[in-house]
Motif scaffolding. Sequence first.
Motif, PDB file in Angstrom:
ATOM      1  N   ASP A  19       8.502  -9.971   3.583  1.00  0.00           N
ATOM      2  CA  ASP A  19       8.279  -8.857   4.510  1.00  0.00           C
ATOM      3  C   ASP A  19       8.679  -7.525   3.891  1.00  0.00           C
ATOM      4  O   ASP A  19       7.986  -6.522   4.051  1.00  0.00           O
ATOM      5  N   SER A  20       9.779  -7.516   3.158  1.00  0.00           N
ATOM      6  CA  SER A  20      10.211  -6.279   2.492  1.00  0.00           C
ATOM      7  C   SER A  20       9.208  -5.851   1.434  1.00  0.00           C
ATOM      8  O   SER A  20       8.903  -4.667   1.287  1.00  0.00           O
ATOM      9  N   MET A  21       8.672  -6.821   0.682  1.00  0.00           N
ATOM     10  CA  MET A  21       7.675  -6.502  -0.344  1.00  0.00           C
ATOM     11  C   MET A  21       6.373  -6.006   0.284  1.00  0.00           C
ATOM     12  O   MET A  21       5.724  -5.111  -0.251  1.00  0.00           O
ATOM     13  N   ASN A  22       5.976  -6.577   1.434  1.00  0.00           N
ATOM     14  CA  ASN A  22       4.776  -6.099   2.118  1.00  0.00           C
ATOM     15  C   ASN A  22       4.931  -4.648   2.537  1.00  0.00           C
ATOM     16  O   ASN A  22       3.998  -3.857   2.417  1.00  0.00           O
ATOM     17  N   LEU A  23       6.121  -4.290   3.001  1.00  0.00           N
ATOM     18  CA  LEU A  23       6.360  -2.903   3.398  1.00  0.00           C
ATOM     19  C   LEU A  23       6.439  -1.980   2.184  1.00  0.00           C
ATOM     20  O   LEU A  23       5.888  -0.883   2.188  1.00  0.00           O
ATOM     21  N   ALA A  24       7.101  -2.434   1.133  1.00  0.00           N
ATOM     22  CA  ALA A  24       7.272  -1.595  -0.052  1.00  0.00           C
ATOM     23  C   ALA A  24       5.959  -1.381  -0.788  1.00  0.00           C
ATOM     24  O   ALA A  24       5.651  -0.274  -1.232  1.00  0.00           O
ATOM     25  N   LEU A  25       5.165  -2.436  -0.927  1.00  0.00           N
ATOM     26  CA  LEU A  25       3.897  -2.330  -1.645  1.00  0.00           C
ATOM     27  C   LEU A  25       2.745  -1.905  -0.742  1.00  0.00           C
ATOM     28  O   LEU A  25       1.648  -1.658  -1.224  1.00  0.00           O
ATOM     29  N   ASN A  26       2.983  -1.836   0.566  1.00  0.00           N
ATOM     30  CA  ASN A  26       1.966  -1.434   1.537  1.00  0.00           C
ATOM     31  C   ASN A  26       0.727  -2.323   1.400  1.00  0.00           C
ATOM     32  O   ASN A  26      -0.389  -1.844   1.220  1.00  0.00           O
ATOM     33  N   VAL A  27       0.945  -3.644   1.461  1.00  0.00           N
ATOM     34  CA  VAL A  27      -0.147  -4.603   1.315  1.00  0.00           C
ATOM     35  C   VAL A  27      -0.968  -4.606   2.599  1.00  0.00           C
ATOM     36  O   VAL A  27      -0.530  -5.100   3.634  1.00  0.00           O
ATOM     37  N   LYS A  28      -2.152  -4.027   2.521  1.00  0.00           N
ATOM     38  CA  LYS A  28      -3.089  -3.997   3.646  1.00  0.00           C
ATOM     39  C   LYS A  28      -4.499  -3.866   3.075  1.00  0.00           C
ATOM     40  O   LYS A  28      -4.680  -3.436   1.928  1.00  0.00           O
ATOM     41  N   PRO A  29      -5.520  -4.251   3.846  1.00  0.00           N
ATOM     42  CA  PRO A  29      -6.889  -4.174   3.326  1.00  0.00           C
ATOM     43  C   PRO A  29      -7.327  -2.738   3.043  1.00  0.00           C
ATOM     44  O   PRO A  29      -7.134  -1.846   3.863  1.00  0.00           O
ATOM     45  N   ILE A  30      -7.874  -2.532   1.863  1.00  0.00           N
ATOM     46  CA  ILE A  30      -8.492  -1.257   1.499  1.00  0.00           C
ATOM     47  C   ILE A  30      -9.931  -1.595   1.125  1.00  0.00           C
ATOM     48  O   ILE A  30     -10.194  -2.128   0.052  1.00  0.00           O
ATOM     49  N   LEU A  31     -10.856  -1.327   2.061  1.00  0.00           N
ATOM     50  CA  LEU A  31     -12.242  -1.727   1.890  1.00  0.00           C
ATOM     51  C   LEU A  31     -13.078  -0.615   1.282  1.00  0.00           C
ATOM     52  O   LEU A  31     -12.957   0.543   1.662  1.00  0.00           O
ATOM     53  N   THR A  32     -13.929  -1.003   0.325  1.00  0.00           N
ATOM     54  CA  THR A  32     -14.890  -0.081  -0.280  1.00  0.00           C
ATOM     55  C   THR A  32     -16.261  -0.747  -0.265  1.00  0.00           C
ATOM     56  O   THR A  32     -16.372  -1.962  -0.092  1.00  0.00           O
ATOM     57  N   ASP A  33     -17.299   0.041  -0.443  1.00  0.00           N
ATOM     58  CA  ASP A  33     -18.643  -0.521  -0.501  1.00  0.00           C
ATOM     59  C   ASP A  33     -18.796  -1.357  -1.758  1.00  0.00           C
ATOM     60  O   ASP A  33     -18.394  -0.954  -2.843  1.00  0.00           O
TER      61      ASP A  33
END
Length: 119
Positions: A19-33
Amino acid sequence: RFWGEIGGYSGSFDEADRDSMNLALNVKPILTDGNGECCAPMHGGRSCQRPNQQCNTCGTKLKCSIHGDHSVLECREIFWAKHSKCGTRQRTMADFWKAPVAASSSQEAQDGDIVTLEA
């Protein structure tokens, strides 16, 4: 107050949980074409002509933004399957199946040497 709660200089900063790494690295979907069209069936026998999407975070290829679904939890699960707990990329099965680039180019160079020696 914070410094005292974590143990001061003897605190363990290098042991972070997921959980700490998810917050620190900001792991979330970044969608591009991505490449190609969605082609999902629509009303009237037409197909969707919007471009496919690709997630830059985990590398997943999806349908368009309307027909594709990619949640934060799914993205994080795929991301952590491909990365170490420090956030560095690990080899996956796809990497093992790829042909080694250096070996194939050196083989072509050796084949070229053989052809010149025969001529």
